[in-house]
Design a protein around this motif. Structure first.
Motif, PDB file in Angstrom:
ATOM      1  N   SER A 277      -9.519   7.065  -1.595  1.00 37.56           N
ATOM      2  CA  SER A 277      -8.884   6.120  -1.293  1.00 37.56           C
ATOM      3  C   SER A 277      -9.538   4.673  -0.809  1.00 37.56           C
ATOM      4  O   SER A 277     -10.647   4.550  -1.018  1.00 37.56           O
ATOM      5  CB  SER A 277      -7.817   6.297  -0.234  1.00 37.56           C
ATOM      6  OG  SER A 277      -7.119   5.132   0.901  1.00 37.56           O
ATOM      7  N   ILE A 278      -8.476   3.666  -2.209  1.00 35.18           N
ATOM      8  CA  ILE A 278      -9.335   2.280  -2.295  1.00 35.18           C
ATOM      9  C   ILE A 278      -9.179   1.786  -1.091  1.00 35.18           C
ATOM     10  O   ILE A 278      -9.209   0.778   0.128  1.00 35.18           O
ATOM     11  CB  ILE A 278      -8.251   1.347  -3.434  1.00 35.18           C
ATOM     12  CG1 ILE A 278      -9.237   2.299  -4.611  1.00 35.18           C
ATOM     13  CG2 ILE A 278      -8.837  -0.389  -3.516  1.00 35.18           C
ATOM     14  CD1 ILE A 278      -8.167   1.493  -6.126  1.00 35.18           C
ATOM     15  N   THR A 279      -7.371   1.750  -0.286  1.00 35.28           N
ATOM     16  CA  THR A 279      -7.055   1.504   0.479  1.00 35.28           C
ATOM     17  C   THR A 279      -7.980   1.436   1.791  1.00 35.28           C
ATOM     18  O   THR A 279      -8.350   0.670   3.346  1.00 35.28           O
ATOM     19  CB  THR A 279      -6.015   1.992   1.215  1.00 35.28           C
ATOM     20  OG1 THR A 279      -5.043   1.325  -0.101  1.00 35.28           O
ATOM     21  CG2 THR A 279      -4.808   1.241   2.401  1.00 35.28           C
ATOM     22  N   ASP A 280      -9.013   2.505   2.176  1.00 34.91           N
ATOM     23  CA  ASP A 280      -9.118   3.684   3.381  1.00 34.91           C
ATOM     24  C   ASP A 280     -10.543   2.931   3.326  1.00 34.91           C
ATOM     25  O   ASP A 280     -12.045   4.027   3.718  1.00 34.91           O
ATOM     26  CB  ASP A 280      -8.537   5.693   3.719  1.00 34.91           C
ATOM     27  CG  ASP A 280      -9.653   5.735   4.883  1.00 34.91           C
ATOM     28  OD1 ASP A 280      -8.971   5.220   5.383  1.00 34.91           O
ATOM     29  OD2 ASP A 280     -10.415   6.483   4.675  1.00 34.91           O
ATOM     30  N   ASN A 281     -10.983   2.813   1.761  1.00 38.53           N
ATOM     31  CA  ASN A 281     -12.735   2.597   1.713  1.00 38.53           C
ATOM     32  C   ASN A 281     -13.614   1.011   2.770  1.00 38.53           C
ATOM     33  O   ASN A 281     -12.869  -0.241   2.350  1.00 38.53           O
ATOM     34  CB  ASN A 281     -12.852   1.697   0.253  1.00 38.53           C
ATOM     35  CG  ASN A 281     -14.255   1.872   0.498  1.00 38.53           C
ATOM     36  OD1 ASN A 281     -15.199   2.303   1.348  1.00 38.53           O
ATOM     37  ND2 ASN A 281     -14.718   1.759  -0.950  1.00 38.53           N
ATOM     38  N   ASN A 282     -13.472   1.539   4.114  1.00 46.16           N
ATOM     39  CA  ASN A 282     -14.011   0.353   5.393  1.00 46.16           C
ATOM     40  C   ASN A 282     -15.529   0.504   5.107  1.00 46.16           C
ATOM     41  O   ASN A 282     -16.692  -0.278   5.688  1.00 46.16           O
ATOM     42  CB  ASN A 282     -13.682   0.898   5.835  1.00 46.16           C
ATOM     43  CG  ASN A 282     -12.416   0.571   6.281  1.00 46.16           C
ATOM     44  OD1 ASN A 282     -12.256  -0.585   5.921  1.00 46.16           O
ATOM     45  ND2 ASN A 282     -11.531   1.634   6.532  1.00 46.16           N
ATOM     46  N   LEU A 283     -16.347   1.757   4.736  1.00 48.25           N
ATOM     47  CA  LEU A 283     -18.131   1.750   4.658  1.00 48.25           C
ATOM     48  C   LEU A 283     -18.212   1.167   2.871  1.00 48.25           C
ATOM     49  O   LEU A 283     -19.484   0.905   3.274  1.00 48.25           O
ATOM     50  CB  LEU A 283     -17.942   3.147   4.953  1.00 48.25           C
ATOM     51  CG  LEU A 283     -17.639   3.582   6.331  1.00 48.25           C
ATOM     52  CD1 LEU A 283     -17.522   5.157   6.055  1.00 48.25           C
ATOM     53  CD2 LEU A 283     -18.444   2.570   7.394  1.00 48.25           C
ATOM     54  N   GLY A 284     -17.654   1.060   1.585  1.00 48.62           N
ATOM     55  CA  GLY A 284     -18.405   0.769   1.077  1.00 48.62           C
ATOM     56  C   GLY A 284     -19.374   2.319   0.580  1.00 48.62           C
ATOM     57  O   GLY A 284     -19.681   3.181   0.773  1.00 48.62           O
ATOM     58  N   GLY A 285     -20.307   2.086  -0.757  1.00 49.52           N
ATOM     59  CA  GLY A 285     -20.982   2.913  -0.650  1.00 49.52           C
ATOM     60  C   GLY A 285     -20.831   4.411  -1.881  1.00 49.52           C
ATOM     61  O   GLY A 285     -19.116   4.425  -2.617  1.00 49.52           O
ATOM     62  N   TRP A 286     -21.923   5.383  -2.555  1.00 49.95           N
ATOM     63  CA  TRP A 286     -20.981   6.363  -3.439  1.00 49.95           C
ATOM     64  C   TRP A 286     -19.933   6.185  -4.470  1.00 49.95           C
ATOM     65  O   TRP A 286     -19.237   6.087  -4.895  1.00 49.95           O
ATOM     66  CB  TRP A 286     -20.505   7.377  -2.761  1.00 49.95           C
ATOM     67  CG  TRP A 286     -20.611   7.905  -1.321  1.00 49.95           C
ATOM     68  CD1 TRP A 286     -22.189   7.341  -0.731  1.00 49.95           C
ATOM     69  CD2 TRP A 286     -20.589   9.033  -0.563  1.00 49.95           C
ATOM     70  NE1 TRP A 286     -22.547   8.989   0.058  1.00 49.95           N
ATOM     71  CE2 TRP A 286     -21.392   9.461  -0.061  1.00 49.95           C
ATOM     72  CE3 TRP A 286     -19.587   9.772  -0.489  1.00 49.95           C
ATOM     73  CZ2 TRP A 286     -21.133  10.847   0.255  1.00 49.95           C
ATOM     74  CZ3 TRP A 286     -19.341  11.255   0.265  1.00 49.95           C
ATOM     75  CH2 TRP A 286     -20.308  11.171   1.036  1.00 49.95           C
ATOM     76  N   TYR A 287     -20.549   4.876  -5.092  1.00 54.42           N
ATOM     77  CA  TYR A 287     -20.008   4.114  -5.976  1.00 54.42           C
ATOM     78  C   TYR A 287     -19.550   5.138  -7.132  1.00 54.42           C
ATOM     79  O   TYR A 287     -18.360   5.185  -7.490  1.00 54.42           O
ATOM     80  CB  TYR A 287     -20.900   2.923  -6.563  1.00 54.42           C
ATOM     81  CG  TYR A 287     -21.378   2.110  -5.744  1.00 54.42           C
ATOM     82  CD1 TYR A 287     -20.683   0.648  -5.826  1.00 54.42           C
ATOM     83  CD2 TYR A 287     -21.880   1.925  -4.984  1.00 54.42           C
ATOM     84  CE1 TYR A 287     -20.769  -0.308  -5.110  1.00 54.42           C
ATOM     85  CE2 TYR A 287     -22.254   1.223  -3.905  1.00 54.42           C
ATOM     86  CZ  TYR A 287     -21.460  -0.231  -4.373  1.00 54.42           C
ATOM     87  OH  TYR A 287     -22.066  -1.437  -3.045  1.00 54.42           O
TER      88      TYR A 287
END
Length: 262
Positions: free
Chosen positions: A162-172
């Motif tokens: 989820s792009i909307t739920d991405n608050n941590l980053g990483g795991w590209y």
């Protein structure tokens, strides 16, 4: 028209447990796939399932990195399930690999390419070869016990897609591959609206953190109550698949039946 089910892959983890659960709770033919060791996969799936009709279960070779294996398996199934007599009622497409990347400097081209090939392009090629087995508007559906009322094409995604739920980053590359799965799901569901109407739909699934080889390196970071067995995950995912109607089509659902924003 006689329904059948596809679970790919089924050699271990969630796929294996989904195949076992479907054999226990339905009476329709189940087609499982594995990249290698087909006899061993068959043995593991059937182990302890007393009373199950083994002749309604088959394992075919499918490698998410080899489109020809998909084409060969689909060609074989055209004989087993002629289009005038049967249709694909449930397809569970479940490939997944993960190469952790906490920062951009940890990205590796070959690892990233493999992640995208297995997690996103594999399911897309499965659509190419197996979606023709799904019902069309003119198909008369059955309502077999243990299966959804409509035909469902479900692909394994992940909350991190989820792009909307991405608050941590990483795991590209993993995030990118699962975001691609969600886009493929939505696009394919638009196709199904035209070809099958309300008789077939596509969704993406998030199983939670499951105690499989894919997540092994991260078990220590997950609370015990949030780390699921493959058996529990298979049970919850089937509950979600069977309870989603046409209003759920084209969207991403977690193991609790809650929607994940794209």
């Amino acid at each position: 028209m006689k329904p059948w089910v596809l679970v790919s892959p089924s050699s271990r983890g969630i796929g294996l447990e989904l195949a076992r659960r479907l054999l226990r709770t339905t009476d329709v033919p189940i087609v499982a796939t594995a990249r290698k060791d087909l006899d061993q996969t068959r043995e593991h799936v059937l182990s302890g399932l007393d009373g199950v009709q083994e002749d309604r279960f088959q394992v075919l070779k499918v490698d998410m990195l080899d489109e020809q294996t998909m084409a060969d398996a689909a060609s074989h199934l055209k004989t087993s399930f002629p289009s005038k007599e049967s249709y694909l009622h449930l397809s569970l497409i479940l490939p997944g690999i993960l190469h952790p990347e906490k920062s951009p400097t940890q990205s590796n081209y070959d690892h990233a390419l493999q992640t995208l090939q297995v997690n996103a392009l594999g399911p897309l090629m499965m659509l190419k070869h197996f979606s023709p087995f799904l019902p069309r508007k003119s198909t008369t559906l059955e309502s077999p016990p243990g299966l959804p009322s409509q035909a469902v094409w479900a692909t394994m995604s992940a909350r991190v897609g989820s792009i909307t739920d991405n608050n941590l980053g990483g795991w590209y590359s993993y995030r990118a591959s699962k975001a691609a799965v969600n886009q493929i799901t939505k696009t394919f569901d638009n196709h199904l609206k035209t070809s099958a109407g309300e008789k077939a739909l596509a969704i993406s699934l998030h199983p939670g953190t499951v105690k499989t080889g894919l997540s092994k390196d991260f078990w220590g970071n997950v609370k015990e109550e949030k780390l699921f067995s493959a058996e529990f995950s298979a049970e919850k995912l089937m509950e979600v698949v069977c309870s989603r109607g046409v209003g759920a089509r084209g969207r991403i659902w977690d193991w609790k039946g809650e929607e994940i924003p794209p």
